[in-house]
Design a protein around this motif. Structure first.
Motif, PDB file in Angstrom:
ATOM      1  N   LEU A   4       0.847  -1.187   0.000  1.00  0.00           N
ATOM      2  CA  LEU A   4       0.000   0.000   0.000  1.00  0.00           C
ATOM      3  C   LEU A   4       0.883   1.238   0.000  1.00  0.00           C
ATOM      4  N   LEU A  27      -0.527  -5.938   4.855  1.00  0.00           N
ATOM      5  CA  LEU A  27      -0.125  -4.821   4.022  1.00  0.00           C
ATOM      6  C   LEU A  27       1.338  -4.477   4.272  1.00  0.00           C
ATOM      7  N   MET A  53      -2.958   0.488  -4.015  1.00  0.00           N
ATOM      8  CA  MET A  53      -2.649  -0.857  -3.529  1.00  0.00           C
ATOM      9  C   MET A  53      -2.154  -1.695  -4.698  1.00  0.00           C
ATOM     10  N   ILE A  67     -10.284   0.685  -4.237  1.00  0.00           N
ATOM     11  CA  ILE A  67      -9.675  -0.348  -3.391  1.00  0.00           C
ATOM     12  C   ILE A  67     -10.728  -1.004  -2.504  1.00  0.00           C
TER      13      ILE A  67
END
Length: 230
Positions: A4, A27, A53, A67
């Motif tokens: 991200l 992430l 992302m 997203i």
């Protein structure tokens, strides 16, 4: 694992991080100063805005709304009652309406100007718009937050969560934007007890902990930011 590209105080990035926390998605966070207009980042998102992302198996996914829809389509059905988008079409419309309210209207009127003036400008060059914060811009944004807070309070009094009976994207969007300006001490919590109680519930969730642990050098967090019983 997803990567991200975000900024710690970008409200839209915070929204996606809360979603990932609720869904248990890993992430890898890469801080992006979007005002620098890095060529490599522009190749991921020509708009030059966070968040973006990236999954090795998919094209880059730009923007909070896109997203969020991607995550719901890919993972929502497997979350059962913890899904952050309702099944019923009418309820989904209400969640999307409130997402737009906070990610667009609240962002334009409150969180973007305050975060830009009080945080981003510290790191911007003069050519990129850096410099002293504008008192007029901050004054207008602080005035605007009051009617948004009243609206949140009204929703919280008439529903269990903002969009209905259970936690949804609407709550996370609102909480993400509020969290960014609560760090700065710019939320007048004393003006609406219902909004304050709702936010305390959302802020107490495990998905919020990574946000509350982040600090900005030279800009201390407000007293209410990390206090779950504020």
């Amino acid at each position: 694992m997803f990567t991200l590209f975000h900024h710690p105080f970008c409200p839209h990035s915070r929204f996606i991080r809360l979603i990932a926390g609720e869904y248990g998605l890993d992430l890898k966070l890469v801080e992006e100063r979007s005002w620098e207009r890095r060529e490599a980042f522009l190749l991921l998102n020509a708009a030059g805005t966070t968040p973006v992302m990236v999954d090795d198996e998919q094209p880059p996914i730009p923007g909070a709304a896109i997203i969020a829809e991607y995550v719901d389509e890919a993972y929502g059905a497997g979350m059962g009652p913890k899904r952050l988008m309702p099944e019923a079409i009418g309820e989904r419309v209400e969640v999307r309406r409130l997402m737009a309210w906070f990610n667009e209207k609240f962002f334009e009127e409150v969180s973007h100007p305050l975060v830009t003036e009080r945080i981003y400008k510290r790191f911007m060059s003069e050519e990129n718009g850096g410099g002293p914060p504008s008192a007029d811009v901050m004054r207008a944004a602080k005035a605007n937050v009051r009617y948004h807070l009243a609206y949140i309070g009204w929703l919280a009094q008439t529903r269990n969560f903002l969009a209905g009976d259970r936690l949804t994207y609407a709550d996370l969007a609102a909480a993400a934007h509020l969290s960014a300006i609560d760090y700065l001490g710019d939320v007048p919590w004393s003006e609406d007890d219902a909004a304050k109680a709702w936010y305390a519930r959302v802020k107490s969730r495990p998905s919020f902990r990574p946000l509350l642990s982040e600090w900005l050098a030279g800009v201390p967090a407000s007293r209410t930011y990390v206090d779950l019983d504020f």
